[in-house]
Design a protein around this motif. Structure first.
Motif, PDB file in Angstrom:
ATOM      1  N   LEU A 176     114.370  17.755 -30.469  1.00  0.00           N
ATOM      2  CA  LEU A 176     114.583  19.205 -30.412  1.00  0.00           C
ATOM      3  C   LEU A 176     115.985  19.528 -29.909  1.00  0.00           C
ATOM      4  O   LEU A 176     116.615  20.472 -30.382  1.00  0.00           O
ATOM      5  N   ALA A 177     116.468  18.742 -28.964  1.00  0.00           N
ATOM      6  CA  ALA A 177     117.831  18.981 -28.461  1.00  0.00           C
ATOM      7  C   ALA A 177     118.843  18.823 -29.589  1.00  0.00           C
ATOM      8  O   ALA A 177     119.738  19.649 -29.749  1.00  0.00           O
ATOM      9  N   ARG A 178     118.690  17.793 -30.404  1.00  0.00           N
ATOM     10  CA  ARG A 178     119.669  17.518 -31.464  1.00  0.00           C
ATOM     11  C   ARG A 178     119.664  18.561 -32.567  1.00  0.00           C
ATOM     12  O   ARG A 178     120.703  18.836 -33.151  1.00  0.00           O
ATOM     13  N   ILE A 179     118.487  19.118 -32.871  1.00  0.00           N
ATOM     14  CA  ILE A 179     118.487  20.142 -33.931  1.00  0.00           C
ATOM     15  C   ILE A 179     118.637  21.542 -33.321  1.00  0.00           C
ATOM     16  O   ILE A 179     118.358  22.541 -33.988  1.00  0.00           O
ATOM     17  N   GLN A 180     119.076  21.608 -32.063  1.00  0.00           N
ATOM     18  CA  GLN A 180     119.405  22.885 -31.408  1.00  0.00           C
ATOM     19  C   GLN A 180     118.204  23.814 -31.286  1.00  0.00           C
ATOM     20  O   GLN A 180     118.353  25.026 -31.358  1.00  0.00           O
ATOM     21  N   TYR A 256     124.032   9.933 -39.455  1.00  0.00           N
ATOM     22  CA  TYR A 256     124.622  10.537 -38.257  1.00  0.00           C
ATOM     23  C   TYR A 256     123.747  10.256 -37.027  1.00  0.00           C
ATOM     24  O   TYR A 256     124.262  10.041 -35.926  1.00  0.00           O
ATOM     25  N   SER A 257     122.418  10.248 -37.235  1.00  0.00           N
ATOM     26  CA  SER A 257     121.515   9.907 -36.127  1.00  0.00           C
ATOM     27  C   SER A 257     121.728   8.458 -35.721  1.00  0.00           C
ATOM     28  O   SER A 257     121.862   8.142 -34.537  1.00  0.00           O
ATOM     29  N   GLU A 258     121.759   7.576 -36.717  1.00  0.00           N
ATOM     30  CA  GLU A 258     121.989   6.159 -36.432  1.00  0.00           C
ATOM     31  C   GLU A 258     123.302   5.966 -35.696  1.00  0.00           C
ATOM     32  O   GLU A 258     123.386   5.222 -34.723  1.00  0.00           O
ATOM     33  N   ASP A 259     124.317   6.659 -36.199  1.00  0.00           N
ATOM     34  CA  ASP A 259     125.642   6.509 -35.597  1.00  0.00           C
ATOM     35  C   ASP A 259     125.605   6.894 -34.118  1.00  0.00           C
ATOM     36  O   ASP A 259     126.068   6.153 -33.260  1.00  0.00           O
ATOM     37  N   GLN A 260     125.022   8.048 -33.839  1.00  0.00           N
ATOM     38  CA  GLN A 260     124.971   8.532 -32.455  1.00  0.00           C
ATOM     39  C   GLN A 260     124.187   7.571 -31.561  1.00  0.00           C
ATOM     40  O   GLN A 260     124.594   7.265 -30.437  1.00  0.00           O
ATOM     41  N   ILE A 261     123.073   7.084 -32.080  1.00  0.00           N
ATOM     42  CA  ILE A 261     122.195   6.199 -31.304  1.00  0.00           C
ATOM     43  C   ILE A 261     122.871   4.857 -31.033  1.00  0.00           C
ATOM     44  O   ILE A 261     122.863   4.350 -29.910  1.00  0.00           O
ATOM     45  N   PHE A 262     123.489   4.281 -32.046  1.00  0.00           N
ATOM     46  CA  PHE A 262     124.122   2.978 -31.852  1.00  0.00           C
ATOM     47  C   PHE A 262     125.406   3.082 -31.026  1.00  0.00           C
ATOM     48  O   PHE A 262     125.756   2.162 -30.296  1.00  0.00           O
ATOM     49  N   SER A 284     118.838   8.319 -23.143  1.00  0.00           N
ATOM     50  CA  SER A 284     117.990   9.198 -23.966  1.00  0.00           C
ATOM     51  C   SER A 284     118.193   8.886 -25.449  1.00  0.00           C
ATOM     52  O   SER A 284     117.234   8.786 -26.216  1.00  0.00           O
ATOM     53  N   SER A 285     119.447   8.706 -25.868  1.00  0.00           N
ATOM     54  CA  SER A 285     119.733   8.388 -27.270  1.00  0.00           C
ATOM     55  C   SER A 285     119.138   7.042 -27.667  1.00  0.00           C
ATOM     56  O   SER A 285     118.565   6.900 -28.750  1.00  0.00           O
ATOM     57  N   VAL A 286     119.289   6.058 -26.790  1.00  0.00           N
ATOM     58  CA  VAL A 286     118.785   4.722 -27.114  1.00  0.00           C
ATOM     59  C   VAL A 286     117.262   4.739 -27.192  1.00  0.00           C
ATOM     60  O   VAL A 286     116.665   4.149 -28.097  1.00  0.00           O
ATOM     61  N   ARG A 287     116.632   5.455 -26.268  1.00  0.00           N
ATOM     62  CA  ARG A 287     115.172   5.562 -26.300  1.00  0.00           C
ATOM     63  C   ARG A 287     114.724   6.229 -27.611  1.00  0.00           C
ATOM     64  O   ARG A 287     113.764   5.793 -28.251  1.00  0.00           O
ATOM     65  N   LEU A 288     115.434   7.254 -28.024  1.00  0.00           N
ATOM     66  CA  LEU A 288     115.134   7.884 -29.316  1.00  0.00           C
ATOM     67  C   LEU A 288     115.276   6.858 -30.436  1.00  0.00           C
ATOM     68  O   LEU A 288     114.450   6.803 -31.353  1.00  0.00           O
ATOM     69  N   GLY A 289     116.306   6.039 -30.353  1.00  0.00           N
ATOM     70  CA  GLY A 289     116.530   5.004 -31.368  1.00  0.00           C
ATOM     71  C   GLY A 289     115.371   4.018 -31.438  1.00  0.00           C
ATOM     72  O   GLY A 289     114.992   3.568 -32.522  1.00  0.00           O
ATOM     73  N   ILE A 290     114.809   3.694 -30.289  1.00  0.00           N
ATOM     74  CA  ILE A 290     113.644   2.803 -30.265  1.00  0.00           C
ATOM     75  C   ILE A 290     112.444   3.510 -30.891  1.00  0.00           C
ATOM     76  O   ILE A 290     111.751   2.958 -31.739  1.00  0.00           O
ATOM     77  N   ASP A 291     112.235   4.761 -30.493  1.00  0.00           N
ATOM     78  CA  ASP A 291     111.092   5.520 -31.019  1.00  0.00           C
ATOM     79  C   ASP A 291     111.194   5.705 -32.528  1.00  0.00           C
ATOM     80  O   ASP A 291     110.181   5.727 -33.226  1.00  0.00           O
ATOM     81  N   LEU A 292     112.417   5.846 -33.032  1.00  0.00           N
ATOM     82  CA  LEU A 292     112.620   6.025 -34.477  1.00  0.00           C
ATOM     83  C   LEU A 292     112.663   4.685 -35.209  1.00  0.00           C
ATOM     84  O   LEU A 292     112.903   4.636 -36.406  1.00  0.00           O
ATOM     85  N   GLU A 293     112.468   3.606 -34.436  1.00  0.00           N
ATOM     86  CA  GLU A 293     112.504   2.243 -34.986  1.00  0.00           C
ATOM     87  C   GLU A 293     113.845   1.895 -35.619  1.00  0.00           C
ATOM     88  O   GLU A 293     113.929   1.103 -36.560  1.00  0.00           O
ATOM     89  N   LEU A 294     114.902   2.509 -35.108  1.00  0.00           N
ATOM     90  CA  LEU A 294     116.243   2.135 -35.539  1.00  0.00           C
ATOM     91  C   LEU A 294     116.736   0.971 -34.687  1.00  0.00           C
ATOM     92  O   LEU A 294     117.448   0.096 -35.165  1.00  0.00           O
ATOM     93  N   ILE A 295     116.346   0.962 -33.419  1.00  0.00           N
ATOM     94  CA  ILE A 295     116.635  -0.171 -32.532  1.00  0.00           C
ATOM     95  C   ILE A 295     115.314  -0.902 -32.334  1.00  0.00           C
ATOM     96  O   ILE A 295     114.314  -0.289 -31.965  1.00  0.00           O
TER      97      ILE A 295
END
Lengths: 348, 348
Positions: A176-180, A256-262, A284-295
C-alpha cells in the motif's frame, strides 16, 4: 530469551507480524500508581510477586523488580515490546512478570497496577485473547480487582474503563505504501473507531511501513465484539495490501519492484554504517521481496528479528556497553551483513 | 576486437586510464573535407586505402569505408573512442584505418583528411607519441601533406595548425571529487593552457569522475615541448589525487569511504535497471575501492571495460537490435551483475 512473536511466523504472517491483547487491571482498595504513596506502591509490587507464583501453575514465569534490572536490559525489554517506554524509567516500585517464551508479560505499577499483555506471532486475535483471559482469571483467583458492576474494570485513564482491553495487530504494509494508498487506508481505519500507531506505540513514528492498529473504545462493548470488529477491519486491510502486492509484480511494474527490492538487499549486505530508520526501510523492502518470492534464500523471520535486534539497546547489549551513535550505526550495519550472509548460506 | 587501452592496465593506471595522441593531417592540393566535392572526397578515401596498405608493413590493419559499416557498429567504434561522434554520421566518403589491437586508428575525411590517433593504456605520453610519429612518417612516405615551412601542418581549423597534434590523458579523479577539490584543480588546469573535457570529447559531460586533459595550443611549440608540459601538469594532478585518496582512508574518514564504496558495489551487483550515468558514478566508486584495496577480489580493468561496454550501442550490439531505453537500462544492470559476479568467482 524466547520472544516467540519475533521468531515464529503466524497466520497471515506475510502481512500481520504480531497480535497483542492487553488488559488494564487495578487492585481494589489501593490508589492508582500515579497517586499511590511509597508504601502503597510496595504493596502492589508484593501482590505482583504473589501473582507470579500463581501463574507458575500455567507456565514458567520470572518476576523482576525493575529497579534491580539494569537500564540497558530494560531498554532491550522495551525494544522487544515486552514493556512500555514509560516502564523503563522511575523504576522504584515497578515490576514485571515475564513468561519464559515471552508471550506473556505483566507490567506492575505502570499507569495501572497491572497491565497484562499477551503477544503472539501473526494474526491470532482469538488465541491471544484466550490466553490473556486465562491469565486474567488466574490473577483474579489471588487478588481483588477494582471493578464496578455497572461500568466494568476501573482504570487510571478513563479511555480504558470497561473491559480494560486493547487488542492490536502489527501490520507490514509495504504494498500500500508503494502504490501511494497507505494514507487513504489509514485514514479510513480511524473512521471505524480504531487507532493507528507506529511500531513503538502512542506518538512513535512508523518506519519500515509497520503500523499497529488497535481499538479505541473499551466501554460498552464486550471483548469479543471489539476483537471481532478489529478482525474484520484487519481482514479488509490484508485484502487491500495483497491486491497492492499483486499489482507490484504485474508486467509493467515488476522490473521496478524487483529493482527496488534488490537494491535494498544490496545496500543491507554491503553498507558499513546505517541508521535504524534506513535499516527499517530497507528491511521492509527485502521482506516484501521474500513475500513476493523474488528473494528466495532468506528466512522470513530473520527480518522480523532484525527489526528489533538493530535497535540501540540491543546493539549496546551485544557490546556490553553504551556506545556513541556513530559506533551503533557501524555495529548495526555489521550485524545486518552478518545475519543476511549467514542465512543465505544456511539455506542454499 | 583488441582495444588494448581498455583491457590493459598501464603506468599510473590507478589514476590515468589512457593516453591519446592525435595528429591532424591534410593532403596537398586537395580542399579540406568541408569544402571538397564528391570526387575530391573520393580521392581522399582512395589515398586512405593506399595508406592502409603501407601501414601493413608496421602492423595488421583493416580499412573501412564507413558507408559500408552499419550504424550500430559505428556507434560501438565511437563508444570505444576509436572514432569521433561526428565520424559516425554522413558517412558517404568517410573511412577508417584500424589496427588489430585498436591502438592505432586513422579517421579519413573527418574535419581533416586524416586524423591519426594512437591510444595506449595508462600514462604513456612518450610511447604514444613515438608510435604516432612512426605512423605519421609511414603515411608521409606515400602521400604529400599540406605543409608550410613557416607555420607547419595546415589544418581545417586554425586551432590545429602547426604540429596538428593533440595529446590527451584520461584521468579518474574520484578522490578529488570526494574532498570537493575537483573544480579548483580543473580550473587551475586551464590556467596552464590545457583543456578539460568529459569522457567523449568536446562538449560531453563528465560522469564517473573521468576527465580528459589535453593541450590547447599546437602552434609555436614542438610536439615534445607540448607533451612535456602536459606530463608535468598530469604529474601534479596525480599527486593531488593520491593525497586525496590517502585522506579518504585515514582514521576518521575511512568508515564513510568504505560505506560509500561498498554501497556502490551492493547496488551494482543487485540493481535490476540502471542508467548509464548512475552506472558510471557507481563504477567510479567501486574502482576507487579497488585502488584503495578495500575491494580485493575484482579485476581493475573490468571496470574500465564496463565503462565502455554499458553504453547504448554496445548493449544493442549484444542483442543485435535497437532497444528502447527501458530495455537498455535493464540489460545494462544485468550485464553489470553478470560481469561483477563472474570476476568475483574467478579470483576467489
Amino acid at each position: 530469551m524466547g520472544c516467540s512473536w519475533m521468531k515464529k511466523e503466524g497466520p497471515e504472517g506475510d502481512i500481520v507480524l504480531g497480535t497483542r491483547v492487553r488488559l488494564a487491571r487495578n487492585f481494589a482498595k489501593l490508589p492508582f500508581p500515579a497517586t499511590a504513596n511509597r508504601d502503597q506502591a510496595k504493596q502492589v509490587l508484593q501482590k505482583g510477586e504473589l501473582i507470579a507464583e500463581k501463574l507458575g501453575e500455567l507456565t514458567d514465569v520470572k518476576f523482576y523488580r525493575l529497579a534491580e534490572v539494569d537500564k540497558l536490559e530494560r531498554e532491550v525489554m522495551m525494544e522487544k515490546h515486552l514493556i512500555s517506554p514509560a516502564h523503563t524509567e522511575n523504576t522504584a516500585s515497578k515490576g514485571l512478570i515475564l513468561s519464559l517464551n515471552e508471550d506473556i508479560s505483566i507490567m506492575i505499577n505502570e499507569e495501572d497496577h497491572l497491565r497484562i499483555q499477551v503477544l503472539f506471532p501473526g494474526l491470532q486475535l482469538r488465541e491471544t485473547w484466550g490466553l490473556a483471559n486465562k491469565v486474567d482469571d488466574l490473577v483474579e483467583s489471588v487478588v481483588d480487582y477494582a471493578f464496578s458492576p455497572n461500568i466494568g474494570y476501573l482504570t487510571a485513564c478513563p479511555t480504558n474503563v470497561g473491559t480494560g482491553m486493547r487488542g492490536s495487530v502489527m501490520l507490514h504494509l509495504p504494498g500500500l505504501a508503494r502504490i501511494q494508498q497507505l494514507s487513504k487506508v489509514l485514514t479510513s481505519i480511524s473512521q471505524f473507531g480504531l487507532v493507528v500507531r507506529g511500531l513503538y506505540g502512542e506518538g512513535s513514528k512508523s518506519f519500515g511501513n509497520i503500523y499497529q492498529i488497535s481499538n479505541q473504545v473499551s466501554l460498552g462493548y464486550s471483548e469479543t465484539d471489539v476483537l471481532e470488529h478489529l478482525a474484520k477491519v484487519t481482514a479488509q486491510i490484508i485484502s487491500s495490501e495483497r491486491q497492492a502486492r499483486q499489482y507490484l509484480i504485474e508486467k509493467q511494474q515488476r522490473i521496478y519492484s524487483e529493482d527496488q527490492i534488490f537494491r535494498a538487499y544490496g545496500l543491507l549486505t554491503n553498507a558499513r554504517t546505517m541508521t535504524t530508520q534506513e535499516a527499517l526501510e530497507l528491511l521492509s523492502s527485502v521482506r516484501l521481496g521474500i513475500d513476493l518470492e523474488l528473494i528466495k534464500d532468506l528466512n522470513k523471520n530473520l527480518l522480523k528479528e532484525l527489526m528489533v535486534e538493530i535497535r540501540a539497546a540491543h546493539l549496546q547489549k551485544i557490546m556490553g556497553q553504551s556506545l556513541p551513535h556513530e559506533e551503533r550505526d557501524r555495529l548495526r550495519a555489521s550485524l545486518i551483513r552478518d545475519r543476511l550472509r549467514q542465512k543465505t548460506t544456511d539455506d542454499s
